[in-house]
Design an enzyme around this catalytic site. Structure first.
Site, PDB file in Angstrom:
ATOM      1  NE  ARG A  72      -5.086  -2.013   9.962  1.00 22.00           N
ATOM      2  CZ  ARG A  72      -4.526  -1.071   9.293  1.00 22.00           C
ATOM      3  NH1 ARG A  72      -3.921   0.374   9.402  1.00 22.00           N
ATOM      4  NH2 ARG A  72      -3.167  -1.146   9.463  1.00 22.00           N
ATOM      5  NE  ARG A 102       4.927  -1.092  11.239  1.00 22.93           N
ATOM      6  CZ  ARG A 102       4.611  -0.984  10.388  1.00 22.93           C
ATOM      7  NH1 ARG A 102       4.408   0.032   9.045  1.00 22.93           N
ATOM      8  NH2 ARG A 102       2.969  -1.793  10.486  1.00 22.93           N
ATOM      9  NE  ARG A 162       6.710  -4.122   6.231  1.00 17.43           N
ATOM     10  CZ  ARG A 162       4.867  -3.335   6.507  1.00 17.43           C
ATOM     11  NH1 ARG A 162       5.155  -2.978   5.649  1.00 17.43           N
ATOM     12  NH2 ARG A 162       4.510  -3.031   7.628  1.00 17.43           N
ATOM     13  CE  LYS A 165      -2.511  -0.955   3.546  1.00 16.07           C
ATOM     14  NZ  LYS A 165      -1.926  -2.089   4.272  1.00 16.07           N
ATOM     15  NE  ARG A 203       0.801  -5.347  11.274  1.00 11.72           N
ATOM     16  CZ  ARG A 203       1.905  -4.777  10.901  1.00 11.72           C
ATOM     17  NH1 ARG A 203       2.868  -5.733  11.130  1.00 11.72           N
ATOM     18  NH2 ARG A 203       2.220  -4.159  10.087  1.00 11.72           N
TER      19      ARG A 203
END
Ligand code: AMP
Length: 208
Positions: free
Chosen positions: A87, A149, A121, A15, A160
């Protein structure tokens, strides 16, 4: 009329990368609730607790942050690109009382692909930009300052993804008339995905 695009998809679906390209090309105001909430963690430590565990932040807190941003003048002139919001169905219903959504573009990425991608990531604490060591390599001079992160671990990504699946079908039903699904396989490139995202934006721009 204000254009409001929603770019949806599971965590690590790309995204952020697609939003960067859309903002560059169309000048939309990028409203990423993850970024807005991370920026508020210092003044509101309870946010960090939710976010570090991979849980969703309560609807009222997220809605107030988004409502404040949507209310600023630049959104009316440039249009908005919502990233990571809504969400939940409650967030979508609340958003409907404030603006008319133009399109809900959903990046469709399988869970296995998400899990595989998350391990590479890295985020840049200075710019907030997100890289992937394999798919979107960072410039060599900033590699040393990049961080992983806290919620980008395999364990938290499962939480998640669970949240994502719990809410995704009701969101897609809510936005059924505005839904544009973009299938992204394990070997999709950001450019290939962008072509399809862009086609949807162009289709709707020409109608406005
Ligand atoms: P993201 O950067 O979009 O992956 O978001 C990071 C974290 O911020 C999520 O795991 C949630 O804890 C929180 N968050 C972001 N957007 C929302 C939202 N719309 N509703 C609830 N929590 C959110």
């Amino acid at each position: 009329m204000t254009r409001v695009f929603i770019l949806a998809g599971p965590p690590a679906s790309g995204k952020g990368t697609q939003c960067e390209k859309l903002v560059e090309q169309y000048g939309f105001v990028h409203i990423s609730t993850g970024d807005l909430l991370r920026a508020q963690q210092k003044t509101n430590p309870s946010l960090a607790e939710y976010m570090n565990s991979g849980a969703l932040v309560p609807d009222e807190m997220v809605i107030s942050v988004v409502a404040e941003r949507l209310g600023r003048a630049d959104v009316a002139t440039k249009g908005a690109l919502l990233d990571g919001f809504p969400r939940t169905l409650a967030q979508a219903q609340e958003l409907a009382t404030k603006v008319k959504v133009t399109s809900f573009i959903s990046l469709e990425v399988a869970d296995e692909v998400v899990v595989a991608r998350i391990s590479g990531r890295r985020s840049d604490p200075e710019t907030g930009k997100v890289y992937h060591m394999q798919f979107k390599p960072p410039p060599a001079e900033i590699v040393d300052r990049l961080i992983t992160r806290g919620d980008d671990t395999e364990e938290k990504i499962k939480v998640r993804l669970g949240n994502f699946h719990k809410n995704n079908s009701s969101l897609q039903t809510f936005y059924a008339s505005k839904l544009c699904q973009v299938e992204c396989g394990a070997d999709s490139t950001p450019e290939g995905v962008y072509e399809r995202v862009q086609a949807e934006v162009e289709r709707l721009q020409s109608k406005m």
